[in-house]
Design an enzyme around this catalytic site. Structure first.
Site, PDB file in Angstrom:
ATOM      1  CG  HIS A 195      10.752 100.581  21.107  1.00  0.00           C
ATOM      2  ND1 HIS A 195       9.974  99.458  20.899  1.00  0.00           N
ATOM      3  CD2 HIS A 195      11.837 100.170  21.815  1.00  0.00           C
ATOM      4  CE1 HIS A 195      10.569  98.412  21.463  1.00  0.00           C
ATOM      5  NE2 HIS A 195      11.705  98.821  22.029  1.00  0.00           N
TER       6      HIS A 195
ATOM      7  CE  LYS B 130      12.817  99.021  17.924  1.00  0.00           C
ATOM      8  NZ  LYS B 130      14.248  98.728  17.733  1.00  0.00           N
TER       9      LYS B 130
ATOM     10  N   GLY C 142      26.150 106.625  19.269  1.00  0.00           N
ATOM     11  CA  GLY C 142      24.701 106.354  19.284  1.00  0.00           C
ATOM     12  C   GLY C 142      24.140 106.300  20.699  1.00  0.00           C
TER      13      GLY C 142
ATOM     14  CB  ALA D 194      19.806  88.711  22.716  1.00  0.00           C
TER      15      ALA D 194
HETATM   16  N1  LIG Z   1      19.434  94.090  21.950  1.00  0.00           N
HETATM   17  C1  LIG Z   1      19.157  95.068  22.820  1.00  0.00           C
HETATM   18  O1  LIG Z   1      19.103  94.863  24.048  1.00  0.00           O
HETATM   19  C2  LIG Z   1      18.941  96.448  22.293  1.00  0.00           C
HETATM   20  C3  LIG Z   1      19.044  96.665  20.956  1.00  0.00           C
HETATM   21  N2  LIG Z   1      18.971  97.924  20.446  1.00  0.00           N
HETATM   22  C4  LIG Z   1      19.225  98.043  19.020  1.00  0.00           C
HETATM   23  O2  LIG Z   1      20.511  98.634  18.830  1.00  0.00           O
HETATM   24  C5  LIG Z   1      20.539  99.339  17.604  1.00  0.00           C
HETATM   25  C6  LIG Z   1      21.029 100.763  17.835  1.00  0.00           C
HETATM   26  O3  LIG Z   1      20.106 101.470  18.622  1.00  0.00           O
HETATM   27  P1  LIG Z   1      20.378 102.988  19.070  1.00  0.00           P
HETATM   28  O4  LIG Z   1      21.661 103.092  19.801  1.00  0.00           O
HETATM   29  O5  LIG Z   1      19.140 103.437  19.723  1.00  0.00           O
HETATM   30  O6  LIG Z   1      20.517 103.690  17.637  1.00  0.00           O
HETATM   31  P2  LIG Z   1      21.389 104.971  17.221  1.00  0.00           P
HETATM   32  O7  LIG Z   1      20.912 105.359  15.877  1.00  0.00           O
HETATM   33  O8  LIG Z   1      21.367 105.971  18.330  1.00  0.00           O
HETATM   34  O9  LIG Z   1      22.869 104.392  17.129  1.00  0.00           O
HETATM   35  C7  LIG Z   1      23.360 103.600  16.084  1.00  0.00           C
HETATM   36  C8  LIG Z   1      24.759 104.076  15.807  1.00  0.00           C
HETATM   37  O10 LIG Z   1      25.380 103.208  14.868  1.00  0.00           O
HETATM   38  C9  LIG Z   1      26.208 104.012  14.069  1.00  0.00           C
HETATM   39  N3  LIG Z   1      26.580 103.332  12.822  1.00  0.00           N
HETATM   40  C10 LIG Z   1      25.821 103.066  11.746  1.00  0.00           C
HETATM   41  N4  LIG Z   1      26.560 102.467  10.779  1.00  0.00           N
HETATM   42  C11 LIG Z   1      27.819 102.351  11.289  1.00  0.00           C
HETATM   43  C12 LIG Z   1      29.048 101.852  10.768  1.00  0.00           C
HETATM   44  N5  LIG Z   1      29.137 101.310   9.550  1.00  0.00           N
HETATM   45  N6  LIG Z   1      30.151 101.923  11.552  1.00  0.00           N
HETATM   46  C13 LIG Z   1      30.097 102.453  12.792  1.00  0.00           C
HETATM   47  N7  LIG Z   1      28.966 102.961  13.340  1.00  0.00           N
HETATM   48  C14 LIG Z   1      27.844 102.911  12.586  1.00  0.00           C
HETATM   49  C15 LIG Z   1      25.386 105.288  13.824  1.00  0.00           C
HETATM   50  O11 LIG Z   1      26.210 106.353  13.402  1.00  0.00           O
HETATM   51  C16 LIG Z   1      24.795 105.502  15.207  1.00  0.00           C
HETATM   52  O12 LIG Z   1      25.645 106.299  16.002  1.00  0.00           O
HETATM   53  C17 LIG Z   1      19.113  99.252  17.035  1.00  0.00           C
HETATM   54  O13 LIG Z   1      19.058  98.177  16.119  1.00  0.00           O
HETATM   55  C18 LIG Z   1      18.277  98.925  18.275  1.00  0.00           C
HETATM   56  O14 LIG Z   1      17.080  98.280  17.978  1.00  0.00           O
HETATM   57  C19 LIG Z   1      18.768  99.006  21.234  1.00  0.00           C
HETATM   58  C20 LIG Z   1      18.628  98.854  22.581  1.00  0.00           C
HETATM   59  C21 LIG Z   1      18.697  97.558  23.227  1.00  0.00           C
HETATM   60  O1  LIG Z   2      15.676 100.524  19.486  1.00  0.00           O
HETATM   61  C1  LIG Z   2      15.555 100.457  20.731  1.00  0.00           C
HETATM   62  O2  LIG Z   2      15.575 101.459  21.444  1.00  0.00           O
HETATM   63  C2  LIG Z   2      15.394  99.140  21.363  1.00  0.00           C
HETATM   64  N1  LIG Z   2      15.548  98.096  20.599  1.00  0.00           N
HETATM   65  C3  LIG Z   2      15.467  96.742  20.998  1.00  0.00           C
HETATM   66  C4  LIG Z   2      14.341  96.074  20.250  1.00  0.00           C
HETATM   67  O3  LIG Z   2      14.214  96.271  19.038  1.00  0.00           O
HETATM   68  O4  LIG Z   2      13.578  95.332  20.884  1.00  0.00           O
HETATM   69  C5  LIG Z   2      15.460  96.550  22.486  1.00  0.00           C
HETATM   70  C6  LIG Z   2      14.797  97.631  23.279  1.00  0.00           C
HETATM   71  O5  LIG Z   2      13.430  97.405  23.322  1.00  0.00           O
HETATM   72  C7  LIG Z   2      15.151  99.022  22.806  1.00  0.00           C
END
Ligand SMILES: NC(=O)C1=CN([C@@H]2O[C@H](COP(=O)(O)OP(=O)(O)OC[C@H]3O[C@@H](n4cnc5c(N)ncnc54)[C@H](O)[C@@H]3O)[C@@H](O)[C@H]2O)C=CC1
Ligand SMILES: O=C(O)C1=N[C@H](C(=O)O)C[C@H](O)C1
Length: 268
Positions: free
Chosen positions: A157, A161, A14, A124
């Site tokens: 975003h 997303k 991802g 978080a």
């Molecule tokens: N807390 C933070 O600082 C941040 C949080 N996020 C969150 O992280 C999450 C992922 O974001 P992205 O990487 O942009 O999404 P993405 O869709 O690019 O990646 C998610 C990955 O999880 C994988 N996945 C789904 N089910 C799975 C399973 N059962 N086993 C293994 N892999 C599995 C998918 O195949 C995909 O590769 C979202 O909820 C996003 O909001 C994103 C950026 C920062």
């Molecule tokens: O999905 C994202 O890309 C991001 N998700 C997090 C959120 O839901 O706030 C953190 C960041 O903003 C990027």
């Protein structure tokens, strides 16, 4: 000197998964010991080095339990459903579970709790230093202002997303509610459309923009009569989230099982 803590990255292919792999490989305080993809993904069984040019010798797997057994920490930015499964497996392995996933329902958040009796869980909606500082500032400003100031959280975003409001927007909304001494659930207003009526006094509003490759932008607007305050964070590089997550994984190594957040990790 003992071995460095071993970290497994879930959702390895991802957007965040790949960024996390690069951050762990670049760290001199941790080792990458596993990369997990969902069942049937075409990365399974292949060497990360061949796929990404980093992480040579780490073979990607869809067997999370086997991968977690070798790890001291699991960093997980996937989906709420996958994270719930990983929480149980991380607890079995007694590995620190760093959860960046957003979009949980209240019931899913409740279901995460039992695993934290057996392992450290750090969750978080945003792992960056900047947003966690902004959260503190939001609480302070909300504390200082009364209900005559309308609070709105506006986030933007990328077009892939899937959840709204963002996890960060909810964190900021919670902080504003806490500062004002109210409960967000009772004052949340999002998805305005049509004849909505005048704004309810004391509401905390949410608006979400989705487009292009925006990494993540958040404004907390305090709108008064004749003046406005805007607190803003703009992320331009996902590395800020990944570095925060690696910090959380290392921080968790000597902590007692339980639920923590980035405020605990950063000491804010
Ligand atoms: N807390 C933070 O600082 C941040 C949080 N996020 C969150 O992280 C999450 C992922 O974001 P992205 O990487 O942009 O999404 P993405 O869709 O690019 O990646 C998610 C990955 O999880 C994988 N996945 C789904 N089910 C799975 C399973 N059962 N086993 C293994 N892999 C599995 C998918 O195949 C995909 O590769 C979202 O909820 C996003 O909001 C994103 C950026 C920062
Ligand atoms: O999905 C994202 O890309 C991001 N998700 C997090 C959120 O839901 O706030 C953190 C960041 O903003 C990027």
């Amino acid at each position: 000197m003992g071995e460095l803590p071993g970290i497994v990255i879930t959702g390895a292919s991802g957007r965040m998964g790949q960024m996390l792999i690069r951050s762990v490989v670049a760290s001199d305080k941790a080792r990458l010991v596993g990369a997990v993809v969902r069942a049937g993904h075409d990365w399974a069984g292949r060497d990360l080095g061949a796929l990404m040019g980093v992480g040579h010798g780490v073979v990607v797997t869809d067997d999370a339990l086997e991968a977690f057994a070798k790890a001291q920490a699991v960093i997980d930015f996937t989906t709420p459903e996958a994270t719930l499964e990983f929480a149980e497996l991380a607890a079995q392995a007694r590995a620190t579970h760093v959860i960046g996933t957003t979009g949980f329902t209240d019931a899913q958040l409740e279901a995460l709790k039992p695993a934290a009796f057996h392992a450290v869980q750090v969750r978080a909606g945003n792992m960056s230093l900047g947003v966690n500082l902004l959260t503190q500032l939001t609480k302070k400003v909300a504390q200082a202002l009364d209900e005559d100031w309308d609070i709105e959280v506006i986030e933007a975003h990328h077009n892939r997303k899937v959840d709204a409001p963002s996890g960060t927007a909810l964190m900021l909304g919670e902080a504003a509610a806490e500062g004002r001494g109210i409960t967000l659930a009772d004052h949340k207003e999002s998805g305005r459309d049509g004849i909505t009526g005048a704004r309810e006094k004391g509401a905390i509003g949410f608006s979400a923009i989705r487009g292009g490759d925006i990494v993540g932008e958040h404004d907390v607007l305090f709108a008064g009569m004749g003046e406005r305050i805007v607190l803003r964070h703009i992320a331009t590089d996902r590395g800020i989230f990944a570095r925060g997550a690696v910090k959380a994984a290392l921080w968790g190594q000597d902590k007692e099982p339980g639920q923590y957040d980035m405020m605990d990790v950063l000491g804010l």
